[in-house]
Design a protein around this motif. Sequence first.
Motif, PDB file in Angstrom:
ATOM      1  N   THR A  10       0.834  -1.202   0.000  1.00 40.06           N
ATOM      2  CA  THR A  10       0.000   0.000   0.000  1.00 40.06           C
ATOM      3  C   THR A  10       0.868   1.250   0.000  1.00 40.06           C
ATOM      4  OG1 THR A  10      -1.767  -1.166   1.141  1.00 40.06           O
ATOM      5  CG2 THR A  10      -1.822   1.233   1.234  1.00 40.06           C
ATOM      6  N   LEU A  11       1.919   1.234   0.809  1.00 44.53           N
ATOM      7  CA  LEU A  11       2.842   2.382   0.837  1.00 44.53           C
ATOM      8  C   LEU A  11       3.500   2.591  -0.523  1.00 44.53           C
ATOM      9  CD1 LEU A  11       4.570   2.023   4.311  1.00 44.53           C
ATOM     10  CD2 LEU A  11       3.301   4.008   3.489  1.00 44.53           C
ATOM     11  N   ASN A  12       3.900   1.502  -1.169  1.00 43.00           N
ATOM     12  CA  ASN A  12       4.493   1.601  -2.507  1.00 43.00           C
ATOM     13  C   ASN A  12       3.534   2.265  -3.478  1.00 43.00           C
ATOM     14  OD1 ASN A  12       7.185   0.718  -2.820  1.00 43.00           O
ATOM     15  ND2 ASN A  12       6.543  -1.406  -2.515  1.00 43.00           N
ATOM     16  N   GLN A  13       2.287   1.823  -3.458  1.00 40.03           N
ATOM     17  CA  GLN A  13       1.277   2.363  -4.367  1.00 40.03           C
ATOM     18  C   GLN A  13       1.049   3.854  -4.094  1.00 40.03           C
ATOM     19  OE1 GLN A  13      -2.597   0.703  -3.744  1.00 40.03           O
ATOM     20  NE2 GLN A  13      -3.556   1.965  -5.325  1.00 40.03           N
ATOM     21  N   LEU A  14       0.815   4.204  -2.840  1.00 38.48           N
ATOM     22  CA  LEU A  14       0.547   5.601  -2.498  1.00 38.48           C
ATOM     23  C   LEU A  14       1.766   6.483  -2.726  1.00 38.48           C
ATOM     24  CD1 LEU A  14      -1.594   5.210   0.738  1.00 38.48           C
ATOM     25  CD2 LEU A  14      -2.366   5.925  -1.527  1.00 38.48           C
ATOM     26  N   SER A  15       2.933   5.939  -2.459  1.00 39.24           N
ATOM     27  CA  SER A  15       4.165   6.693  -2.680  1.00 39.24           C
ATOM     28  C   SER A  15       4.342   7.017  -4.161  1.00 39.24           C
ATOM     29  CB  SER A  15       5.359   5.890  -2.163  1.00 39.24           C
ATOM     30  OG  SER A  15       6.555   6.606  -2.346  1.00 39.24           O
ATOM     31  N   GLY A  16       4.054   6.044  -5.009  1.00 39.86           N
ATOM     32  CA  GLY A  16       4.140   6.271  -6.456  1.00 39.86           C
ATOM     33  C   GLY A  16       3.143   7.315  -6.928  1.00 39.86           C
ATOM     34  N   GLN A  17       1.933   7.236  -6.424  1.00 38.59           N
ATOM     35  CA  GLN A  17       0.906   8.215  -6.796  1.00 38.59           C
ATOM     36  C   GLN A  17       1.265   9.607  -6.299  1.00 38.59           C
ATOM     37  OE1 GLN A  17      -2.571   6.477  -5.009  1.00 38.59           O
ATOM     38  NE2 GLN A  17      -3.099   5.296  -6.842  1.00 38.59           N
ATOM     39  N   LEU A  18       1.803   9.679  -5.105  1.00 31.33           N
ATOM     40  CA  LEU A  18       2.201  10.969  -4.539  1.00 31.33           C
ATOM     41  C   LEU A  18       3.372  11.565  -5.313  1.00 31.33           C
ATOM     42  CD1 LEU A  18       1.228  12.738  -2.243  1.00 31.33           C
ATOM     43  CD2 LEU A  18       2.790  11.562  -0.724  1.00 31.33           C
ATOM     44  N   ALA A  19       4.323  10.730  -5.690  1.00 32.58           N
ATOM     45  CA  ALA A  19       5.461  11.207  -6.488  1.00 32.58           C
ATOM     46  C   ALA A  19       4.984  11.706  -7.851  1.00 32.58           C
ATOM     47  CB  ALA A  19       6.492  10.091  -6.658  1.00 32.58           C
ATOM     48  N   ALA A  20       4.031  11.009  -8.451  1.00 27.49           N
ATOM     49  CA  ALA A  20       3.485  11.449  -9.742  1.00 27.49           C
ATOM     50  C   ALA A  20       2.750  12.775  -9.591  1.00 27.49           C
ATOM     51  CB  ALA A  20       2.548  10.378 -10.308  1.00 27.49           C
ATOM     52  N   ALA A  21       2.000  12.933  -8.505  1.00 31.48           N
ATOM     53  CA  ALA A  21       1.293  14.189  -8.261  1.00 31.48           C
ATOM     54  C   ALA A  21       2.283  15.322  -8.034  1.00 31.48           C
ATOM     55  CB  ALA A  21       0.366  14.051  -7.056  1.00 31.48           C
ATOM     56  N   GLU A  22       3.371  15.009  -7.341  1.00 28.48           N
ATOM     57  CA  GLU A  22       4.410  16.022  -7.108  1.00 28.48           C
ATOM     58  C   GLU A  22       5.037  16.456  -8.428  1.00 28.48           C
ATOM     59  OE1 GLU A  22       8.823  16.463  -5.076  1.00 28.48           O
ATOM     60  OE2 GLU A  22       7.740  14.567  -4.893  1.00 28.48           O
ATOM     61  N   GLN A  23       5.347  15.496  -9.282  1.00 28.36           N
ATOM     62  CA  GLN A  23       5.979  15.798 -10.578  1.00 28.36           C
ATOM     63  C   GLN A  23       5.051  16.551 -11.517  1.00 28.36           C
ATOM     64  OE1 GLN A  23       9.214  15.367 -11.481  1.00 28.36           O
ATOM     65  NE2 GLN A  23       9.483  14.803  -9.337  1.00 28.36           N
ATOM     66  N   SER A  24       3.797  16.155 -11.533  1.00 26.90           N
ATOM     67  CA  SER A  24       2.849  16.783 -12.451  1.00 26.90           C
ATOM     68  C   SER A  24       2.390  18.152 -11.959  1.00 26.90           C
ATOM     69  CB  SER A  24       1.620  15.880 -12.647  1.00 26.90           C
ATOM     70  OG  SER A  24       0.814  15.877 -11.486  1.00 26.90           O
ATOM     71  N   GLY A  25       2.494  18.346 -10.646  1.00 27.42           N
ATOM     72  CA  GLY A  25       2.019  19.604 -10.082  1.00 27.42           C
ATOM     73  C   GLY A  25       0.511  19.661  -9.965  1.00 27.42           C
ATOM     74  N   SER A  26      -0.146  18.535 -10.167  1.00 23.57           N
ATOM     75  CA  SER A  26      -1.600  18.484 -10.126  1.00 23.57           C
ATOM     76  C   SER A  26      -2.089  18.460  -8.683  1.00 23.57           C
ATOM     77  CB  SER A  26      -2.108  17.240 -10.860  1.00 23.57           C
ATOM     78  OG  SER A  26      -3.476  17.068 -10.626  1.00 23.57           O
ATOM     79  N   MET A  27      -2.731  19.525  -8.305  1.00 24.84           N
ATOM     80  CA  MET A  27      -3.281  19.599  -6.956  1.00 24.84           C
ATOM     81  C   MET A  27      -4.466  18.650  -6.794  1.00 24.84           C
ATOM     82  SD  MET A  27      -1.340  21.634  -5.322  1.00 24.84           S
ATOM     83  CE  MET A  27       0.175  21.743  -6.259  1.00 24.84           C
ATOM     84  N   GLU A  28      -5.190  18.397  -7.888  1.00 25.84           N
ATOM     85  CA  GLU A  28      -6.324  17.469  -7.829  1.00 25.84           C
ATOM     86  C   GLU A  28      -5.839  16.061  -7.511  1.00 25.84           C
ATOM     87  OE1 GLU A  28      -5.885  19.497 -10.630  1.00 25.84           O
ATOM     88  OE2 GLU A  28      -7.315  21.015  -9.979  1.00 25.84           O
ATOM     89  N   ASP A  29      -4.739  15.651  -8.158  1.00 28.42           N
ATOM     90  CA  ASP A  29      -4.180  14.325  -7.898  1.00 28.42           C
ATOM     91  C   ASP A  29      -3.730  14.198  -6.448  1.00 28.42           C
ATOM     92  OD1 ASP A  29      -4.617  13.685 -10.536  1.00 28.42           O
ATOM     93  OD2 ASP A  29      -2.514  13.855 -11.143  1.00 28.42           O
ATOM     94  N   ALA A  30      -3.123  15.238  -5.933  1.00 31.25           N
ATOM     95  CA  ALA A  30      -2.676  15.217  -4.541  1.00 31.25           C
ATOM     96  C   ALA A  30      -3.858  15.056  -3.602  1.00 31.25           C
ATOM     97  CB  ALA A  30      -1.896  16.489  -4.215  1.00 31.25           C
ATOM     98  N   MET A  31      -4.934  15.742  -3.892  1.00 31.11           N
ATOM     99  CA  MET A  31      -6.109  15.658  -3.023  1.00 31.11           C
ATOM    100  C   MET A  31      -6.776  14.279  -3.104  1.00 31.11           C
ATOM    101  SD  MET A  31      -6.119  18.411  -1.352  1.00 31.11           S
ATOM    102  CE  MET A  31      -7.733  18.540  -0.611  1.00 31.11           C
TER     103      MET A  31
END
Length: 174
Positions: A10-31
């Motif tokens: 679960t941490l791997n999955q969320l970490s990957g999604q969070l890193a992608a949101a950080e890279q894309s700058g998408s605030m919607e993805d972060a939320m």
Amino acid sequence: MSSIQQLQGTLNQLSGQLAAAEQSGSMEDAMLIVGQLGQLQTELQNAQSGLGAEASDSARQELVNCRMLLHGMMNAVEAIRARAAEQYRQVLGENKAAFEQMADDAKQSVYPEAYQYRQVFQQMAEVSQQLRQWDGTMLDMGYQMERGAQTGGSLNGAVPIEETTMDTHDGWTI
């Protein structure tokens, strides 16, 4: 699969999604990720409850890996938070002081973009705090596992009677 391995997945999955949101700058993805953190809480509780049976060296190493992933997530959250703060300031410019004096509904209608960045910033602060709490919980779990290994797994890490110090002060044994 052990509960710690599930937590790590679960941490791997969320970490990957969070890193992608950080890279894309998408605030919607972060939320969106914020909504998924409840799953992490459940898996952490499951790992805690199964602690006694999983006190092997590999389980302790998996827990260390989980903490490393969590630290990476903390860094990503802080980066998203910093980006949201910067965008908030850019959007508002000289109107920042006036914006901060407005009622919440006025902020949302007059400066919806700034309002969104402010919400993201606040939400990431809460996420950061939650991640730090989980890190502390995992640190405690690691200590319990290590202690259990040192004492042969007795009483989930409790000190066996033979290892206690005897003091016959006033007839009491401590």
